[in-house]
Structure formats: C-alpha cells, structure tokens
Design an enzyme around this catalytic site. Structure first.
Site, PDB file in Angstrom:
ATOM      1  N   LYS A 201       0.855  -1.183   0.000  1.00 51.55           N
ATOM      2  CA  LYS A 201       0.000   0.000   0.000  1.00 51.55           C
ATOM      3  C   LYS A 201       0.891   1.232   0.000  1.00 51.55           C
ATOM      4  O   LYS A 201       1.765   1.384   0.853  1.00 51.55           O
ATOM      5  CB  LYS A 201      -0.895  -0.006   1.234  1.00 51.55           C
ATOM      6  CG  LYS A 201      -1.708   1.273   1.362  1.00 51.55           C
ATOM      7  CD  LYS A 201      -2.758   1.164   2.432  1.00 51.55           C
ATOM      8  CE  LYS A 201      -3.481   2.480   2.597  1.00 51.55           C
ATOM      9  NZ  LYS A 201      -4.553   2.390   3.584  1.00 51.55           N
ATOM     10  N   LYS A 261      -2.435  -1.438  -3.651  1.00 52.11           N
ATOM     11  CA  LYS A 261      -3.249  -0.225  -3.565  1.00 52.11           C
ATOM     12  C   LYS A 261      -2.375   1.015  -3.649  1.00 52.11           C
ATOM     13  O   LYS A 261      -1.350   1.055  -2.978  1.00 52.11           O
ATOM     14  CB  LYS A 261      -3.973  -0.258  -2.219  1.00 52.11           C
ATOM     15  CG  LYS A 261      -4.842   0.928  -1.939  1.00 52.11           C
ATOM     16  CD  LYS A 261      -5.426   0.798  -0.570  1.00 52.11           C
ATOM     17  CE  LYS A 261      -6.296   1.992  -0.269  1.00 52.11           C
ATOM     18  NZ  LYS A 261      -6.773   1.981   1.082  1.00 52.11           N
TER      19      LYS A 261
HETATM   20  C1  PBG Z   1      -6.803   3.747   5.606  1.00 53.37           C
HETATM   21  C2  PBG Z   1      -7.478   3.493   4.319  1.00 53.37           C
HETATM   22  C3  PBG Z   1      -7.432   4.380   3.253  1.00 53.37           C
HETATM   23  C4  PBG Z   1      -8.177   3.803   2.236  1.00 53.37           C
HETATM   24  C5  PBG Z   1      -8.666   2.579   2.697  1.00 53.37           C
HETATM   25  N1  PBG Z   1      -8.212   2.393   3.991  1.00 53.37           N
HETATM   26  C6  PBG Z   1      -6.844   5.735   3.143  1.00 53.37           C
HETATM   27  C7  PBG Z   1      -5.497   5.976   3.618  1.00 53.37           C
HETATM   28  O1  PBG Z   1      -4.683   5.084   3.758  1.00 53.37           O
HETATM   29  O2  PBG Z   1      -5.208   7.142   3.885  1.00 53.37           O
HETATM   30  C8  PBG Z   1      -8.359   4.451   0.904  1.00 53.37           C
HETATM   31  C9  PBG Z   1      -9.472   3.994   0.093  1.00 53.37           C
HETATM   32  C10 PBG Z   1      -9.734   4.834  -1.084  1.00 53.37           C
HETATM   33  O3  PBG Z   1      -9.071   5.859  -1.344  1.00 53.37           O
HETATM   34  O4  PBG Z   1     -10.669   4.471  -1.800  1.00 53.37           O
HETATM   35  N2  PBG Z   1      -6.743   2.745   6.512  1.00 53.37           N
END
Ligand code: PBG
Length: 336
Positions: A201, A261
């Site tokens: 991620k 992601k």
């Molecule tokens: C954080 C989390 C995020 C998303 C899912 N879980 C945002 C981040 O890490 O700041 C993003 C999902 C999206 O942008 O659709 N635990």
C-alpha cells in the site's frame, strides 16, 4: 512465447475481424465474480448521504447497508468491503471507538450478514476512521508507535470477526500486524477467518476523496515525523522491489490474499506480485481513481460504461484475481 510469422503470412487483424473471433481469442474475462464492492457506512439515520467528491457514491446507514448486501447477492457480487464514517464526537487520539463491539462496523457487519448470509464481508483493520488525528496508528511523542498500534489492531480485528466479518483486511501498513492478527485468530479458534493483507500500500494522493467519504479530514496535527501524510508507514510510490519484500513478509505471517493499492497507477506492482508469489492477488481501485473517471464522464469527456469496464479488465489482464471497487454494483449490472 512463439513469435508470429511475417506479413503477409501473419495478419494480426484476421483475429479481430468480427465479434465472434474476438470472443474466441480473448485472453481475459471480467465477471461479477471478480468484484469486491467498496461500501461506506455511517452511524446516522439518513439512508444515504452523497459523497460530493465521488459522484454516485453515498454513505449508507446500517439499514441501507443491509439492503445493499441483498443487492450484492442478487447481482452476483461475492463480497463487500465495509468502510466506516464515524461521528466526529466519537473520535479521540487512541481511536477507542474501534474497540466498541456495538460500534458502527460491528453493527453494519451483523445487519449485512443477517440480510445476505452468502455475501462475504471484508472489514478494514486500521485506526484512521476512529482517531481524531486521522492516522492509522497510535502516536507516542508525535511518532507512530508501531508495536503499540499492532496490539490495538489485533483487538480491533477480533471484535470485527466476532461480529461476523469473514475477511480482515489490515490497511494500516504497520510492521508485523499480519502475524500478530493471525496468531490471535488461531488462539481464539477463528481458524477460517481470512486475512487479506494490504501488502503493498503506497502513500498516495489518490486517496483524497476517501478522506471526505469517511470524514478523516486533513492530517498534520501533532505528528512530528508525519508532516501531513502517512509516508512513515505507507510505501514510497517510487519503489517496486520493496513491494515484493512486503508481500513476502505478509505471506510468511499468514496472509491468505494480497492487495495492491492504489490500482491503476500500480498495475506493474500487481503483475510482479502475482508472478512472484502466485497468491490470490487483488487491486484496489481507490477513491481518486473513481473520482477521476466519474468527473471526466460527467463532463462528457469519457464514455462512462466503457472506461469502467476497460479499467476493471486492465486489473485482470495485469494478473489480479479481483478488484476492490466503488463501481462494483454498476459494473455487475453492466456485466449481468
Ligand atoms: C486507511 C485506508 C485508506 C483507504 C482505505 N483504507 C486511506 C489511507 O490510507 O489514507 C483508501 C481507500 C480509497 O481511497 O478508496 N486505513
């Protein structure tokens, strides 16, 4: 790979001359089976509160989420990923609301399981919807305290699993959390609970609209080593080998499924991860990707139907087994 002969013995267009032959030679297919519906729930009474930055997406009440689970079942969508928008009054620096067995996520999971027992439910394991500073981790002297956060995540995951979650998906990027969650699940007899690790991620600007969707606001207050972002735990967009190391650790710690992601800007990572590990691998088409495509479609600059299906097909072609996407119900309708 056998390379084709030379022109005119080989004429690649022969294989594209009609729909029937294009179908015969198609290498990748997309079906509702490939979709995990990213769905936002809120703890208010309104059935739907539109998310301005994500046209077509709304935060759903628990009741509306239960109806959505039935809809997922009818559309053939195998699973839903639940993300909570928590009332700001319930947030604090420790994210305590995350450990409330009667909190929003648990209530939504129970209602959705009840409404549609055959739909898999995935929950996010991370503290950012619950902390007033918006970080996924706990702060000690302005720094993210990794091991202390991992203990909190274990507690959060167990509560979600007891409410009926089928897949826990740690999205926090703390070191060691997959192993700690797996050990706790085994200890508690939850041998069948799946872990989908957000293994790779990235610290990404594409999460922008999600902050609005779940109301986690702007970061920055009180974090010395995090000047307004999550770069001390989420990965640097410039790195690729590091993704393979992250994945290797999570697989060794007990992850069943892997997530990359964001999605579309990271298809190279999806391809490498799938090729290197051969594990069930998913991509998250995140909020910013959704917003980008919808904004252009609403302006008449892109054909909405075609870009949705093309973008989802691209994930499959890159090697993903499925996609977490806000487009899931729309795409399933198109495919059905
Ligand atoms: C954080 C989390 C995020 C998303 C899912 N879980 C945002 C981040 O890490 O700041 C993003 C999902 C999206 O942008 O659709 N635990």
């Amino acid at each position: 790979m056998n390379y084709p002969g030379r022109f005119p013995l080989a004429r690649p267009r022969r294989l594209r001359q009609a729909d029937w032959v294009r179908r015969l030679v198609r290498e990748t297919t997309l079906s509702p089976d490939d979709l995990i519906w990213a769905l936002v729930v809120h703890d208010g009474v309104e059935d739907e509160i539109p998310v301005a930055a994500m046209p077509g997406v709304a935060r759903l009440s628990v009741k509306a989420a239960a109806a959505a689970a039935k809809r997922a079942h009818a559309l053939g969508i195998p699973a839903i990923a639940v993300f909570p928008h928590i009332d700001a009054a319930k947030k604090d620096a420790r994210g305590r609301e995350a450990f409330n067995p009667n909190g929003l996520v648990c209530a939504a999971v129970r209602a959705m399981k009840d409404a549609a027992p055959d739909v898999g439910l995935m929950v996010d394991v991370a503290l950012d919807p619950f902390t007033d500073h918006g970080h996924d981790g706990l702060l000690r002297d302005g720094r993210i305290a990794n091991d202390e956060t991992v203990e909190a995540l274990v507690e959060q995951a167990l509560i979600q699993v007891k409410a009926g979650a089928d897949i826990v998906a740690p999205s926090d990027m703390m070191d060691g959390r997959v192993g700690a969650i797996r050990a706790a699940l085994e200890r508690e007899g939850c041998h069948d609970t799946l872990i989908m690790s957000y293994a790779a991620k990235y610290a990404s600007a594409f999460y922008g609209p999600y902050r609005e969707a779940i109301g986690s606001g702007k970061l920055g207050s009180g974090a010395i080593d995090n000047p307004g972002d999550k770069r001390t735990y989420q990965m640097d967009a410039a790195n690729s080998d590091e993704a393979l190391r992250e994945v290797a650790m999570d697989v060794a710690e007990g992850a069943d499924m892997l997530l990359v992601k964001p999605g579309m800007p990271y298809l190279d990572i999806v391809a490498r991860v799938k090729q290197a590990f051969g594990m069930p691998t998913y991509a998250f088409q995140v909020s910013g990707e959704y917003a980008m495509l919808m904004a252009a479609a609403q302006n008449g600059w892109l054909d909405e139907t075609r870009v949705i299906l093309e973008s989802l097909t691209a994930f499959k072609r890159a090697g993903a087994d499925g996609v977490v996407t806000y487009f899931a119900p729309k795409a399933a309708e198109m495919l059905g």
